[in-house]
Design an enzyme around this catalytic site. Sequence first.
Site, PDB file in Angstrom:
ATOM      1  N   HIS A 133       9.594  17.601  13.994  1.00  0.00           N
ATOM      2  CA  HIS A 133      10.609  16.577  14.165  1.00  0.00           C
ATOM      3  C   HIS A 133      11.753  17.098  15.023  1.00  0.00           C
ATOM      4  CE1 HIS A 133       9.245  15.034   9.957  1.00  0.00           C
ATOM      5  NE2 HIS A 133       8.466  14.579  10.909  1.00  0.00           N
TER       6      HIS A 133
ATOM      7  N   TYR B 229      19.065  20.147   4.346  1.00  0.00           N
ATOM      8  CA  TYR B 229      19.352  20.058   5.778  1.00  0.00           C
ATOM      9  C   TYR B 229      20.818  19.687   5.943  1.00  0.00           C
ATOM     10  CZ  TYR B 229      14.336  18.739   5.625  1.00  0.00           C
ATOM     11  OH  TYR B 229      12.990  18.655   5.356  1.00  0.00           O
TER      12      TYR B 229
END
Length: 195
Positions: free
Chosen positions: A57, A127
């Site tokens: 990603h 994250y």
Amino acid sequence: MTIPNAYRITPDRHHDLRGHFYEAFRASELSDAIGYPFVVRQANYSSSRRHTVRGIHATALPPGQAKLVTCVRGAVLDVVIDLRVGSPTYGMVETTRQDEESGVSVYLADGLGHAFLALTDDACMNYLCSEPYVPGTMLEIDPFDPEIGIPWNLTAEPVMSAKDAGAPTLAAAAAAGLLPMYTDCLAHYAALKAG
């Protein structure tokens, strides 16, 4: 790391009878290392069962989305790939074992792709992101693209989303003009440094 603008952060851990403590990151020190301010604008968590592959990603530039990723429970094989067309390390891969015991984190700048393999059940990733998610800006690349050659060393069938399983190869994404240009990324980093 050998990929420019990617960093592996290994904290100093302090143990006592209660357990352990470590400072995961300090914004000023990370900003000094990367050469511009790292401002957290969104925090995400994912939980994955063993053999799950998430990624590759990235986020289109603009808006970009630099990330500081940390495995806070379980263990993962974390992967950074240079997706910047024209970069001297374009297509290069770096792997890092991350687990809750070590506290090792990985920072990846805009233009770099991210993926991981859950090595344990209930592997939880944190994250910290420089930009909020913007629908329609996500880039996906096939994590099993043989030209990239990520050393997954799988021992079972991977668990994946349909979107990741159907993602284009690196070459197909580049041919379609989906990938960021290295020169644009460098200009973006310079703009961040200038404030």
